[in-house]
Scaffold this motif. Structure first.
Motif, PDB file in Angstrom:
ATOM      1  N   GLU A 164      30.191 -20.870 -16.636  1.00 27.17           N
ATOM      2  CA  GLU A 164      31.152 -21.662 -15.884  1.00 27.17           C
ATOM      3  C   GLU A 164      31.605 -23.028 -16.530  1.00 27.17           C
ATOM      4  O   GLU A 164      32.580 -23.437 -16.247  1.00 27.17           O
ATOM      5  CB  GLU A 164      30.454 -21.987 -14.421  1.00 27.17           C
ATOM      6  CG  GLU A 164      30.158 -20.686 -13.755  1.00 27.17           C
ATOM      7  CD  GLU A 164      31.635 -20.234 -13.223  1.00 27.17           C
ATOM      8  OE1 GLU A 164      32.559 -20.934 -13.160  1.00 27.17           O
ATOM      9  OE2 GLU A 164      31.603 -19.049 -13.059  1.00 27.17           O
ATOM     10  N   TYR A 226      35.834 -14.678 -18.473  1.00 26.77           N
ATOM     11  CA  TYR A 226      35.176 -14.027 -17.006  1.00 26.77           C
ATOM     12  C   TYR A 226      34.827 -12.748 -17.355  1.00 26.77           C
ATOM     13  O   TYR A 226      33.448 -12.379 -16.843  1.00 26.77           O
ATOM     14  CB  TYR A 226      36.228 -14.255 -15.980  1.00 26.77           C
ATOM     15  CG  TYR A 226      36.194 -15.339 -15.080  1.00 26.77           C
ATOM     16  CD1 TYR A 226      35.195 -15.865 -14.460  1.00 26.77           C
ATOM     17  CD2 TYR A 226      37.613 -15.990 -14.975  1.00 26.77           C
ATOM     18  CE1 TYR A 226      35.296 -16.798 -13.799  1.00 26.77           C
ATOM     19  CE2 TYR A 226      37.630 -17.123 -14.100  1.00 26.77           C
ATOM     20  CZ  TYR A 226      36.581 -17.617 -13.494  1.00 26.77           C
ATOM     21  OH  TYR A 226      36.471 -18.708 -12.792  1.00 26.77           O
ATOM     22  N   ASP A 246      31.895 -10.701  -8.991  1.00 31.70           N
ATOM     23  CA  ASP A 246      32.551 -12.007  -8.711  1.00 31.70           C
ATOM     24  C   ASP A 246      33.282 -12.248  -9.958  1.00 31.70           C
ATOM     25  O   ASP A 246      34.539 -12.522  -9.921  1.00 31.70           O
ATOM     26  CB  ASP A 246      31.802 -12.992  -8.350  1.00 31.70           C
ATOM     27  CG  ASP A 246      32.649 -14.268  -8.120  1.00 31.70           C
ATOM     28  OD1 ASP A 246      33.407 -14.471  -7.328  1.00 31.70           O
ATOM     29  OD2 ASP A 246      32.535 -15.175  -8.966  1.00 31.70           O
ATOM     30  N   ALA A 247      32.755 -12.094 -11.374  1.00 27.73           N
ATOM     31  CA  ALA A 247      33.219 -12.289 -12.518  1.00 27.73           C
ATOM     32  C   ALA A 247      34.493 -11.537 -12.680  1.00 27.73           C
ATOM     33  O   ALA A 247      35.484 -11.809 -13.142  1.00 27.73           O
ATOM     34  CB  ALA A 247      32.352 -12.279 -13.628  1.00 27.73           C
ATOM     35  N   GLN A 249      36.271  -9.321 -10.743  1.00 29.68           N
ATOM     36  CA  GLN A 249      37.248  -9.865  -9.637  1.00 29.68           C
ATOM     37  C   GLN A 249      38.241 -10.976 -10.233  1.00 29.68           C
ATOM     38  O   GLN A 249      39.256 -10.927 -10.110  1.00 29.68           O
ATOM     39  CB  GLN A 249      36.657 -10.065  -8.474  1.00 29.68           C
ATOM     40  CG  GLN A 249      36.325  -8.658  -7.734  1.00 29.68           C
ATOM     41  CD  GLN A 249      35.583  -8.966  -6.345  1.00 29.68           C
ATOM     42  OE1 GLN A 249      34.855  -9.825  -6.159  1.00 29.68           O
ATOM     43  NE2 GLN A 249      36.137  -8.424  -5.282  1.00 29.68           N
ATOM     44  N   ARG A 250      37.358 -12.022 -10.612  1.00 30.73           N
ATOM     45  CA  ARG A 250      38.146 -13.330 -10.972  1.00 30.73           C
ATOM     46  C   ARG A 250      39.163 -13.062 -12.373  1.00 30.73           C
ATOM     47  O   ARG A 250      40.181 -13.458 -12.589  1.00 30.73           O
ATOM     48  CB  ARG A 250      37.207 -14.500 -11.165  1.00 30.73           C
ATOM     49  CG  ARG A 250      36.643 -14.819  -9.874  1.00 30.73           C
ATOM     50  CD  ARG A 250      35.565 -16.190 -10.092  1.00 30.73           C
ATOM     51  NE  ARG A 250      34.980 -16.567  -8.832  1.00 30.73           N
ATOM     52  CZ  ARG A 250      35.852 -17.185  -7.939  1.00 30.73           C
ATOM     53  NH1 ARG A 250      36.803 -17.720  -8.189  1.00 30.73           N
ATOM     54  NH2 ARG A 250      35.153 -17.841  -6.911  1.00 30.73           N
ATOM     55  N   GLY A 253      42.078 -11.354 -11.297  1.00 30.64           N
ATOM     56  CA  GLY A 253      42.909 -12.274 -10.590  1.00 30.64           C
ATOM     57  C   GLY A 253      43.625 -12.953 -11.614  1.00 30.64           C
ATOM     58  O   GLY A 253      44.985 -13.288 -11.869  1.00 30.64           O
ATOM     59  N   ILE A 254      42.847 -13.533 -12.681  1.00 32.44           N
ATOM     60  CA  ILE A 254      43.763 -14.411 -13.659  1.00 32.44           C
ATOM     61  C   ILE A 254      44.864 -13.542 -14.441  1.00 32.44           C
ATOM     62  O   ILE A 254      45.811 -13.950 -14.863  1.00 32.44           O
ATOM     63  CB  ILE A 254      42.518 -14.980 -14.690  1.00 32.44           C
ATOM     64  CG1 ILE A 254      41.797 -15.927 -13.990  1.00 32.44           C
ATOM     65  CG2 ILE A 254      42.980 -15.209 -15.868  1.00 32.44           C
ATOM     66  CD1 ILE A 254      42.553 -17.480 -13.977  1.00 32.44           C
ATOM     67  N   VAL A 482      40.729 -11.768  -7.243  1.00 31.87           N
ATOM     68  CA  VAL A 482      40.607 -13.061  -6.527  1.00 31.87           C
ATOM     69  C   VAL A 482      41.295 -13.998  -7.296  1.00 31.87           C
ATOM     70  O   VAL A 482      41.263 -14.191  -8.668  1.00 31.87           O
ATOM     71  CB  VAL A 482      39.081 -13.478  -6.883  1.00 31.87           C
ATOM     72  CG1 VAL A 482      38.775 -15.027  -6.524  1.00 31.87           C
ATOM     73  CG2 VAL A 482      37.976 -12.696  -6.138  1.00 31.87           C
ATOM     74  N   SER A 483      42.574 -14.523  -6.627  1.00 34.59           N
ATOM     75  CA  SER A 483      43.360 -15.364  -7.196  1.00 34.59           C
ATOM     76  C   SER A 483      42.700 -16.735  -7.763  1.00 34.59           C
ATOM     77  O   SER A 483      42.083 -17.203  -7.137  1.00 34.59           O
ATOM     78  CB  SER A 483      44.369 -15.717  -6.004  1.00 34.59           C
ATOM     79  OG  SER A 483      45.004 -14.425  -5.385  1.00 34.59           O
ATOM     80  N   PRO A 484      43.210 -17.079  -8.967  1.00 38.03           N
ATOM     81  CA  PRO A 484      42.719 -18.260  -9.341  1.00 38.03           C
ATOM     82  C   PRO A 484      43.103 -19.407  -8.580  1.00 38.03           C
ATOM     83  O   PRO A 484      44.153 -19.728  -8.121  1.00 38.03           O
ATOM     84  CB  PRO A 484      43.580 -18.184 -10.775  1.00 38.03           C
ATOM     85  CG  PRO A 484      44.728 -17.506 -10.604  1.00 38.03           C
ATOM     86  CD  PRO A 484      44.374 -16.435  -9.570  1.00 38.03           C
ATOM     87  N   GLN A 485      42.079 -20.343  -8.714  1.00 39.95           N
ATOM     88  CA  GLN A 485      42.281 -21.739  -8.282  1.00 39.95           C
ATOM     89  C   GLN A 485      42.160 -22.599  -9.115  1.00 39.95           C
ATOM     90  O   GLN A 485      41.313 -23.515  -9.225  1.00 39.95           O
ATOM     91  CB  GLN A 485      41.197 -21.892  -6.911  1.00 39.95           C
ATOM     92  CG  GLN A 485      41.337 -20.726  -5.825  1.00 39.95           C
ATOM     93  CD  GLN A 485      40.362 -20.897  -4.578  1.00 39.95           C
ATOM     94  OE1 GLN A 485      39.109 -21.390  -5.132  1.00 39.95           O
ATOM     95  NE2 GLN A 485      40.604 -20.612  -3.429  1.00 39.95           N
TER      96      GLN A 485
END
Length: 634
Positions: A164, A226, A246-247, A249-250, A253-254, A482-485
């Motif tokens: 991370e 990711y 989770d990784a 999915q992120r 999203g990216i 998962v949309s990036p934040q």
């Protein structure tokens, strides 16, 4: 882990200075660093071969001497052969999945990560110092530390840690680029800074004086990192599998955000078609980890459990089938590693075989008992198939032992066909054939189905004409992007000290929090005078007159920019208006922007400055404050 990297000249983290994390040691003898070093070497060799081919093609185009043409054609054949070999070596690096897997002993099919894009070093010093002196009229030598911090952060992003902290560092640099773009990169001129990034699949470099190429490549590397984090997770524990899901999915999203935000990218690996396929592959790997998570405690030989597992694993087979289909479509097929496409096909066949094996186990091991809920089982069977085999009904399957056994054997035969297809595809691909754990898993699954089939009665094999229907895929744990934040990672603008006060030529856009862009000059002056000797907080922008705009011919940034990219300001001096005219002139706004004023467009949208009496306060603007504006081409 990455260590903290302090600003230049700082022994301890100062409260008013930025600090960030540095990357991994590029000389460390880890498996991943060796792969990245090999990738960098291959990129240089590919660049040399591409230049040789371009020179030979140019010579072939202009020469009229037949002997020279023959020599050039011969040289071209050698260069093309060399390029093909280099491309195969690069593909070998892309399928070196063992290096990225978890170090623990695991009996799991390897997952595919993306390699980081390689880049060359960039020197920001001279262009930024020149721009600070020219545009901001400040002593550029006072900003050497800030320029060095930006350079160090970019250098650290070339070797991020696989955790991370590495993700946070890449996002920090991406956010910092938003500030840098607004301050130093007008759309009407080039800054003389050349960004070079190598395609992660072809190794061909892309060189441009365009900050958007830098931003797009950093986003790609965030997604790639990711994927490496996901493959590194321990898939023998629930928490490890949750982190892997989770990784991935992120990562999807990216990659999807990159596809929708940056269009017309000049690199194959960041083309919309390729990014779409990569996002699908990451979601398929996430779905695969979901199935492993469900089956980790063990699969009980129980009717309802086996039905659920059959449909869950059928879902994994379906998503990999879609990935395989997408990988074999033009133009992706020409650049995607062949071994990735074959692995998607293998996984699709393997998981479909498992689905048929689970259904065959239900039919052979679970007969309808007097204590069973017949209505519930009938409902479950109706949801398992899209259609019933010819001549069979659900009640027949539940109550007729012979028909039940024949249907079970039909499912086993179909499972064996899928297992054999998976083994055959694995054997035909040299890269996958050398992955021992993959071969072992496929072989064990095939032998298990063979053993199950051998346990059935064989006398009526030739009399059975039942064809096993396809199993409807269904999951209770559907994965999604998962949309990036990106804005959650807060960064401090390295160059926040630039233009802290008012300068001649600045334009007032706000007085005491009130928008005054559309007010006349007299109205703004009245507001200022009405405060008397009181402190006043105003917001201003610094603009630079330009002549002609330059069109972007590379990466297109389709989100986050105003229609004209920067504010188009027009200051009107009302005392020059000829009051003797009979016709009334409409009141001109103090600040306006639009297509009619393109020749006076501001080249740089500076961060707003505020002044309150003698004290100067800085109002920071996030690089994401413009992301909700109407989309437009940069």
């Amino acid at each position: 882990m990455t260590d903290a990297l302090l600003p230049r000249g700082a022994a301890e983290p100062a409260p008013d200075r930025c600090f960030f994390r540095k990357g991994c040691n590029p000389l460390a003898e880890t498996g991943r660093s060796k792969l990245q070093n090999q990738r960098a070497i291959l990129n240089q060799q590919i660049l040399k071969a591409v230049r040789l081919r371009a020179g030979a093609e140019n010579l072939l185009r202009v020469t009229t001497n037949n002997k020279v043409r023959e020599q050039v054609l011969l040289e071209l054949s050698f260069v093309n052969s060399d390029l093909q070999i280099l491309k195969e070596e690069l593909e070998g690096l892309n399928i070196s999945v063992e290096v990225y897997q978890n170090a623990e002993e695991a009996f799991s099919i390897p997952l595919v990560p993306l390699g980081l894009k390689e880049t060359k070093e960039v020197d920001f010093t001279i262009p930024l110092k020149d721009f600070i002196l020219e545009h901001y009229s400040e002593d550029s030598s006072e900003y050497e530390d800030e320029i060095a911090d930006l350079t160090d952060l970019r250098q650290a992003c070339r070797t991020p840690s696989r955790d991370e902290a590495g993700i946070e560092m890449l996002i920090s640099y991406f956010n910092q680029l938003g500030f840098v773009e607004n301050r130093f990169f007008p759309p009407t001129r080039h800054m003389g800074i050349l960004f070079t990034w190598y395609d992660s699949f072809t190794g061909v470099p892309v060189c441009q004086q365009n900050l958007l190429l830098e931003k797009a490549s950093i986003l790609f590397n965030i997604g790639a990192l990711y994927t490496q984090i996901g493959t590194r997770c321990n898939r023998q524990t629930q928490s490890g599998l949750e982190n892997a899901v989770d990784a991935f999915q992120r990562a999807a999203g990216i990659l999807n955000y990159l596809k929708e935000t940056f269009t017309h990218t000049p690199s194959y690996d960041m083309s919309p078609a390729m990014l779409s396929v990569l996002a699908k592959m990451m979601l398929a790997q996430a779905q695969e980890c979901v199935f492993e998570q469900i089956s980790l405690p063990g699969i009980r030989n129980e009717f309802f459990t086996l039905v659920k597992m059959a449909q869950e694993v059928a879902k994994v087979g379906e998503v990999y089938m879609l990935v395989d289909t997408a990988m074999n479509q033009a133009p992706v097929k020409e650049n995607i590693p062949y071994s990735w496409s074959k692995l998607a096909q293998i996984k699709s066949d393997h998981y479909k075989a498992l689905a048929h094996y689970f259904v065959a186990t239900i039919l052979s091991d679970h007969k309808l008992q007097s204590t069973d809920d017949e209505d519930q089982q009938e409902k479950i069977w109706s949801q398992l198939y899209d259609h019933m085999p010819e001549g069979l009904t659900i009640l027949t399957i539940l109550k007729d032992k012979v028909q039940r056994q024949q249907l079970g054997k039909a499912h086993l035969r179909k499972a064996l066909v899928y297992h054999e297809d998976a083994l055959r595809a694995c054997g035909l691909c040299k890269k996958l054939r050398n992955i021992d754990i993959l071969q072992e898993i496929l072989t064990v699954a095939h032998k298990r189905s063979l053993l199950k089939y051998a346990q059935q009665e064989q006398e009526d094999d030739f009399l059975s004409l039942i064809q096993a229907p396809d199993i409807l895929p269904k999951t209770e744990h559907k994965v999604d992007m998962v949309s990036p934040q990106l804005s959650k990672v807060k960064v401090k603008d390295f160059f926040h000290r630039l233009s802290l006060g008012l300068k001649e030529g600045d334009y007032i856009i706000s007085v005491e929090g009130m928008d005054c862009k559309w007010l006349g000059v007299n109205e703004v002056l009245e507001k200022l005078k009405s405060k008397g000797e009181q402190d006043i907080e105003i917001q201003v922008i610094s603009c630079q007159d330009t002549t002609a705009s330059m069109h972007n011919k590379s990466a297109t940034y389709s989100v986050g920019m105003q229609k004209t990219y920067s504010l188009i300001c027009l200051a009107m001096e009302e005392d020059k208006i000829d009051h003797s005219k009979k016709t009334t002139t409409p009141k001109v706004p103090f600040l306006s922007w639009g297509a009619k004023n393109r020749q006076k467009a501001a080249s740089t949208l500076c961060l707003p400055s505020a002044i309150a009496g003698s004290s100067q306060t800085k109002k920071l603007t996030s690089p994401f404050t413009l992301l909700n504006t109407e989309s437009s081409l940069y």
